[in-house]
Design an enzyme around this catalytic site. Sequence first.
Site, PDB file in Angstrom:
ATOM      1  N   ARG A 103     -15.314 -20.496  21.133  1.00 59.37           N
ATOM      2  CA  ARG A 103     -15.184 -19.637  19.962  1.00 59.37           C
ATOM      3  C   ARG A 103     -14.112 -18.598  20.242  1.00 59.37           C
ATOM      4  O   ARG A 103     -14.211 -17.863  21.221  1.00 59.37           O
ATOM      5  CB  ARG A 103     -16.538 -18.970  19.722  1.00 59.37           C
ATOM      6  CG  ARG A 103     -16.699 -18.371  18.386  1.00 59.37           C
ATOM      7  CD  ARG A 103     -18.124 -17.949  18.206  1.00 59.37           C
ATOM      8  NE  ARG A 103     -18.487 -16.829  19.058  1.00 59.37           N
ATOM      9  CZ  ARG A 103     -19.458 -15.983  18.776  1.00 59.37           C
ATOM     10  NH1 ARG A 103     -20.179 -16.150  17.686  1.00 59.37           N
ATOM     11  NH2 ARG A 103     -19.731 -14.986  19.561  1.00 59.37           N
ATOM     12  N   THR A 107     -11.180 -14.215  16.122  1.00 54.48           N
ATOM     13  CA  THR A 107     -11.452 -14.767  14.784  1.00 54.48           C
ATOM     14  C   THR A 107     -12.877 -15.303  14.660  1.00 54.48           C
ATOM     15  O   THR A 107     -13.362 -15.515  13.542  1.00 54.48           O
ATOM     16  CB  THR A 107     -10.494 -15.937  14.477  1.00 54.48           C
ATOM     17  OG1 THR A 107     -10.793 -17.015  15.391  1.00 54.48           O
ATOM     18  CG2 THR A 107      -9.048 -15.517  14.659  1.00 54.48           C
ATOM     19  N   ASP A 199     -24.727 -13.835  26.421  1.00 54.94           N
ATOM     20  CA  ASP A 199     -23.840 -15.011  26.411  1.00 54.94           C
ATOM     21  C   ASP A 199     -24.492 -16.135  27.221  1.00 54.94           C
ATOM     22  O   ASP A 199     -24.611 -16.041  28.452  1.00 54.94           O
ATOM     23  CB  ASP A 199     -22.486 -14.623  27.010  1.00 54.94           C
ATOM     24  CG  ASP A 199     -21.449 -15.742  26.898  1.00 54.94           C
ATOM     25  OD1 ASP A 199     -21.779 -16.892  27.278  1.00 54.94           O
ATOM     26  OD2 ASP A 199     -20.336 -15.476  26.433  1.00 54.94           O
ATOM     27  N   ASP A 202     -22.228 -17.648  30.069  1.00 52.00           N
ATOM     28  CA  ASP A 202     -22.077 -16.743  31.214  1.00 52.00           C
ATOM     29  C   ASP A 202     -23.382 -16.636  32.008  1.00 52.00           C
ATOM     30  O   ASP A 202     -23.369 -16.610  33.248  1.00 52.00           O
ATOM     31  CB  ASP A 202     -21.662 -15.353  30.735  1.00 52.00           C
ATOM     32  CG  ASP A 202     -20.187 -15.295  30.356  1.00 52.00           C
ATOM     33  OD1 ASP A 202     -19.436 -16.224  30.710  1.00 52.00           O
ATOM     34  OD2 ASP A 202     -19.788 -14.320  29.689  1.00 52.00           O
TER      35      ASP A 202
HETATM   36  C1  PRP Z   1     -20.985 -19.928  22.490  1.00 49.65           C
HETATM   37  C2  PRP Z   1     -22.233 -20.778  22.335  1.00 49.65           C
HETATM   38  C3  PRP Z   1     -21.917 -21.656  21.179  1.00 49.65           C
HETATM   39  C4  PRP Z   1     -21.055 -20.776  20.321  1.00 49.65           C
HETATM   40  C5  PRP Z   1     -21.886 -20.245  19.204  1.00 49.65           C
HETATM   41  O1  PRP Z   1     -20.031 -20.638  23.181  1.00 49.65           O
HETATM   42  O2  PRP Z   1     -22.569 -21.503  23.479  1.00 49.65           O
HETATM   43  O3  PRP Z   1     -21.183 -22.822  21.552  1.00 49.65           O
HETATM   44  O4  PRP Z   1     -20.589 -19.697  21.148  1.00 49.65           O
HETATM   45  O5  PRP Z   1     -21.112 -19.481  18.365  1.00 49.65           O
HETATM   46  P1  PRP Z   1     -20.809 -19.904  16.874  1.00 49.65           P
HETATM   47  O6  PRP Z   1     -22.111 -20.373  16.283  1.00 49.65           O
HETATM   48  O7  PRP Z   1     -20.351 -18.612  16.268  1.00 49.65           O
HETATM   49  O8  PRP Z   1     -19.749 -20.949  16.877  1.00 49.65           O
HETATM   50  P2  PRP Z   1     -18.655 -19.959  23.699  1.00 49.65           P
HETATM   51  O9  PRP Z   1     -17.600 -20.031  22.668  1.00 49.65           O
HETATM   52  O10 PRP Z   1     -18.982 -18.598  24.241  1.00 49.65           O
HETATM   53  O11 PRP Z   1     -18.221 -20.923  24.828  1.00 49.65           O
HETATM   54  P3  PRP Z   1     -18.933 -21.267  26.218  1.00 49.65           P
HETATM   55  O12 PRP Z   1     -20.168 -22.088  25.891  1.00 49.65           O
HETATM   56  O13 PRP Z   1     -17.890 -22.059  26.915  1.00 49.65           O
HETATM   57  O14 PRP Z   1     -19.271 -19.998  26.916  1.00 49.65           O
END
Ligand code: PRP
Length: 208
Positions: A103, A107, A199, A202
């Site tokens: 994500r 944005t 997160d 993380d």
């Molecule tokens: C987080 C989470 C989801 C997403 C949810 O991933 O694991 O995939 O955000 O957000 P959304 O519903 O607003 O799309 P992230 O982008 O932090 O990546 P990661 O899993 O690699 O840490």
Amino acid sequence: MGQVHISSHPLVRHKLSKLRDMRTEPLKFRQLVHELATLLAYEASEDLQLVDVTVETPMGSAPGGKLAESVGLIPILRAGLGMVEGVWDLIPGAEVWHIGIYRDEKTLRPVEYYNKLPIEPRVQVCFVLDPMLATGGSAVATVSILKRWGVRRIKFVGLIGAPEGLKALTDAHPDVDVYLAALDERLNDIGFIVPGLGDAGDRQFGTG
Ligand code: PRP
């Protein structure tokens, strides 16, 4: 129409509370994600189709069932990875196909960076795995990819959802069943679920 199922199972509530706790270290966090994925997968697999079989027990013939549908697990990298083993505990024959989406921090829109799906799907039902359904952008994008791939039955299996993300997913893909351990209050102004757990990537991988 798909169904939205928020688990009310006491073990799910118990383990989710431990998962949310900011004192929970990555090792324990990963164990809990694994266990919760198993419990959620049990609920999400409630309507898998069976064919009738008969088996011979030491005492005679017993009617039974055998799974008639092949299941694909689609973890959204990174955080969805931690759910795979837990679902495999129940459905060891499931194929796993990874989708990489992160994500964009500014944005909040999903950015696809990894996809090696084969040309044609070899599975009939897909479980999309991601602990967090925040804005819903990642889940909506993944389901769209799977539909273009040709999968007809898709279920989203997550741990914590925000109302905003659940609405986005069910508006965009009303045919998709959604299974969550909890539906929280809201998103904050940087797109994190409140109260959530922080997160999930993380906290599993010890980064951030
Ligand atoms: C987080 C989470 C989801 C997403 C949810 O991933 O694991 O995939 O955000 O957000 P959304 O519903 O607003 O799309 P992230 O982008 O932090 O990546 P990661 O899993 O690699 O840490």
